[in-house]
Design a protein around this motif. Structure first.
Motif, short mmCIF file in Angstrom:
data_model
loop_
_atom_site.label_atom_id
_atom_site.label_comp_id
_atom_site.label_asym_id
_atom_site.label_seq_id
_atom_site.Cartn_x
_atom_site.Cartn_y
_atom_site.Cartn_z
N GLN A 144 171.98 3.63 36.03
CA GLN A 144 171.58 2.48 35.23
C GLN A 144 172.56 1.32 35.44
OE1 GLN A 144 168.87 1.42 34.07
NE2 GLN A 144 168.62 2.44 32.13
N GLY A 145 173.85 1.60 35.27
CA GLY A 145 174.88 0.59 35.48
C GLY A 145 175.85 1.06 36.53
N ARG A 146 176.22 0.21 37.44
CA ARG A 146 177.06 0.61 38.57
C ARG A 146 178.55 0.34 38.34
NH1 ARG A 146 173.60 1.45 42.98
NH2 ARG A 146 171.51 0.73 42.55
N GLU A 147 178.91 -0.23 37.22
CA GLU A 147 180.30 -0.63 37.01
C GLU A 147 181.26 0.55 36.88
OE1 GLU A 147 178.00 -0.41 33.29
OE2 GLU A 147 177.76 -1.66 35.05
N ASN A 148 180.79 1.73 36.54
CA ASN A 148 181.67 2.89 36.36
C ASN A 148 181.82 3.75 37.61
OD1 ASN A 148 182.12 2.22 33.68
ND2 ASN A 148 180.32 3.34 33.00
N LEU A 149 181.18 3.38 38.69
CA LEU A 149 181.23 4.20 39.90
C LEU A 149 182.43 3.84 40.76
CD1 LEU A 149 177.51 4.29 41.03
CD2 LEU A 149 178.81 6.07 39.91
N LEU A 150 183.08 4.86 41.29
CA LEU A 150 184.20 4.63 42.19
C LEU A 150 183.71 4.33 43.60
CD1 LEU A 150 186.60 7.44 40.98
CD2 LEU A 150 186.64 5.01 40.41
N GLU A 151 182.61 4.94 43.99
CA GLU A 151 182.00 4.67 45.29
C GLU A 151 180.49 4.70 45.11
OE1 GLU A 151 181.44 8.53 47.90
OE2 GLU A 151 183.54 8.27 47.36
N PRO A 152 179.75 4.10 46.02
CA PRO A 152 178.28 4.11 45.86
C PRO A 152 177.73 5.54 45.83
CG PRO A 152 178.96 2.54 47.55
CD PRO A 152 180.18 3.32 47.16
N ALA A 153 176.82 5.77 44.90
CA ALA A 153 176.22 7.10 44.77
C ALA A 153 175.46 7.49 46.03
CB ALA A 153 175.28 7.12 43.56
N SER A 154 175.01 6.52 46.79
CA SER A 154 174.27 6.85 48.01
C SER A 154 175.12 7.64 48.99
CB SER A 154 173.72 5.59 48.68
OG SER A 154 174.79 4.73 49.04
N HIS A 155 176.45 7.54 48.88
CA HIS A 155 177.35 8.31 49.75
C HIS A 155 177.29 9.80 49.44
CE1 HIS A 155 180.02 4.55 50.58
NE2 HIS A 155 178.84 4.47 51.13
N THR A 156 176.76 10.17 48.28
CA THR A 156 176.69 11.58 47.90
C THR A 156 175.40 12.25 48.35
OG1 THR A 156 175.71 11.11 45.75
CG2 THR A 156 178.12 11.16 45.87
N LEU A 157 174.40 11.48 48.75
CA LEU A 157 173.12 12.07 49.17
C LEU A 157 173.33 13.05 50.30
CD1 LEU A 157 170.57 9.12 49.07
CD2 LEU A 157 170.65 11.12 47.60
N GLY A 158 172.77 14.25 50.14
CA GLY A 158 172.88 15.27 51.17
C GLY A 158 174.18 16.04 51.15
N LYS A 159 175.12 15.65 50.30
CA LYS A 159 176.41 16.35 50.22
C LYS A 159 176.39 17.36 49.09
CE LYS A 159 179.28 12.62 52.01
NZ LYS A 159 180.40 11.72 51.71
N LYS A 160 177.24 18.38 49.21
CA LYS A 160 177.42 19.35 48.14
C LYS A 160 178.49 18.85 47.17
CE LYS A 160 175.89 23.52 50.40
NZ LYS A 160 176.20 24.93 50.60
N LEU A 161 178.46 19.38 45.96
CA LEU A 161 179.40 18.98 44.92
C LEU A 161 180.84 19.01 45.39
CD1 LEU A 161 177.83 20.88 41.91
CD2 LEU A 161 178.06 18.41 42.11
N GLU A 162 181.20 20.09 46.07
CA GLU A 162 182.60 20.23 46.47
C GLU A 162 183.06 19.19 47.49
OE1 GLU A 162 180.12 23.58 48.31
OE2 GLU A 162 180.56 22.96 46.28
#
Length: 100
Positions: A65-83
């Motif tokens: 909803q709001g991007r101000e709390n993100l350290l990096e773009p969430a799109s960088h997490t697509l396809g990655k595992k939590l670890e």
């Protein structure tokens, strides 16, 4: 499936066809689409960051909803595992919660 039939002179003599009633399949697909639309409307109105994972913890989708709390773009997490992207000092706690 349809087959046109002709006589010996090549004149149209009729047709033969087979059809399948797909009403039940159509209704099921329509219900799935409506359900997905309701879920997306709900997600789009939540103020939280939402990640959608598979059973292995791989990110399939996300909503922000709001991007101000993100350290990096969430799109960088697509396809990655939590670890692969969770801070190391939080990893054990998050993986434990995820497994539960």
């Amino acid at each position: 499936f349809e087959k046109l039939m002709y006589d010996e002179l090549g004149r149209f003599n009729g047709g033969m066809g087979i059809c399948t009633d797909i009403t039940e399949q159509y209704q099921s697909e329509k219900e799935i689409i409506e359900s997905e639309n309701r879920l997306r409307a709900l997600i789009n109105n939540l103020p939280d960051v939402i990640f959608i994972y598979d059973n292995e913890g791989k990110v399939l989708d996300f909503h922000i909803q709001g991007r101000e709390n993100l350290l990096e773009p969430a799109s960088h997490t697509l396809g990655k595992k939590l670890e692969e992207f969770v801070p190391q000092d939080q990893l054990n706690e998050i993986l434990s919660a995820f497994r539960q």
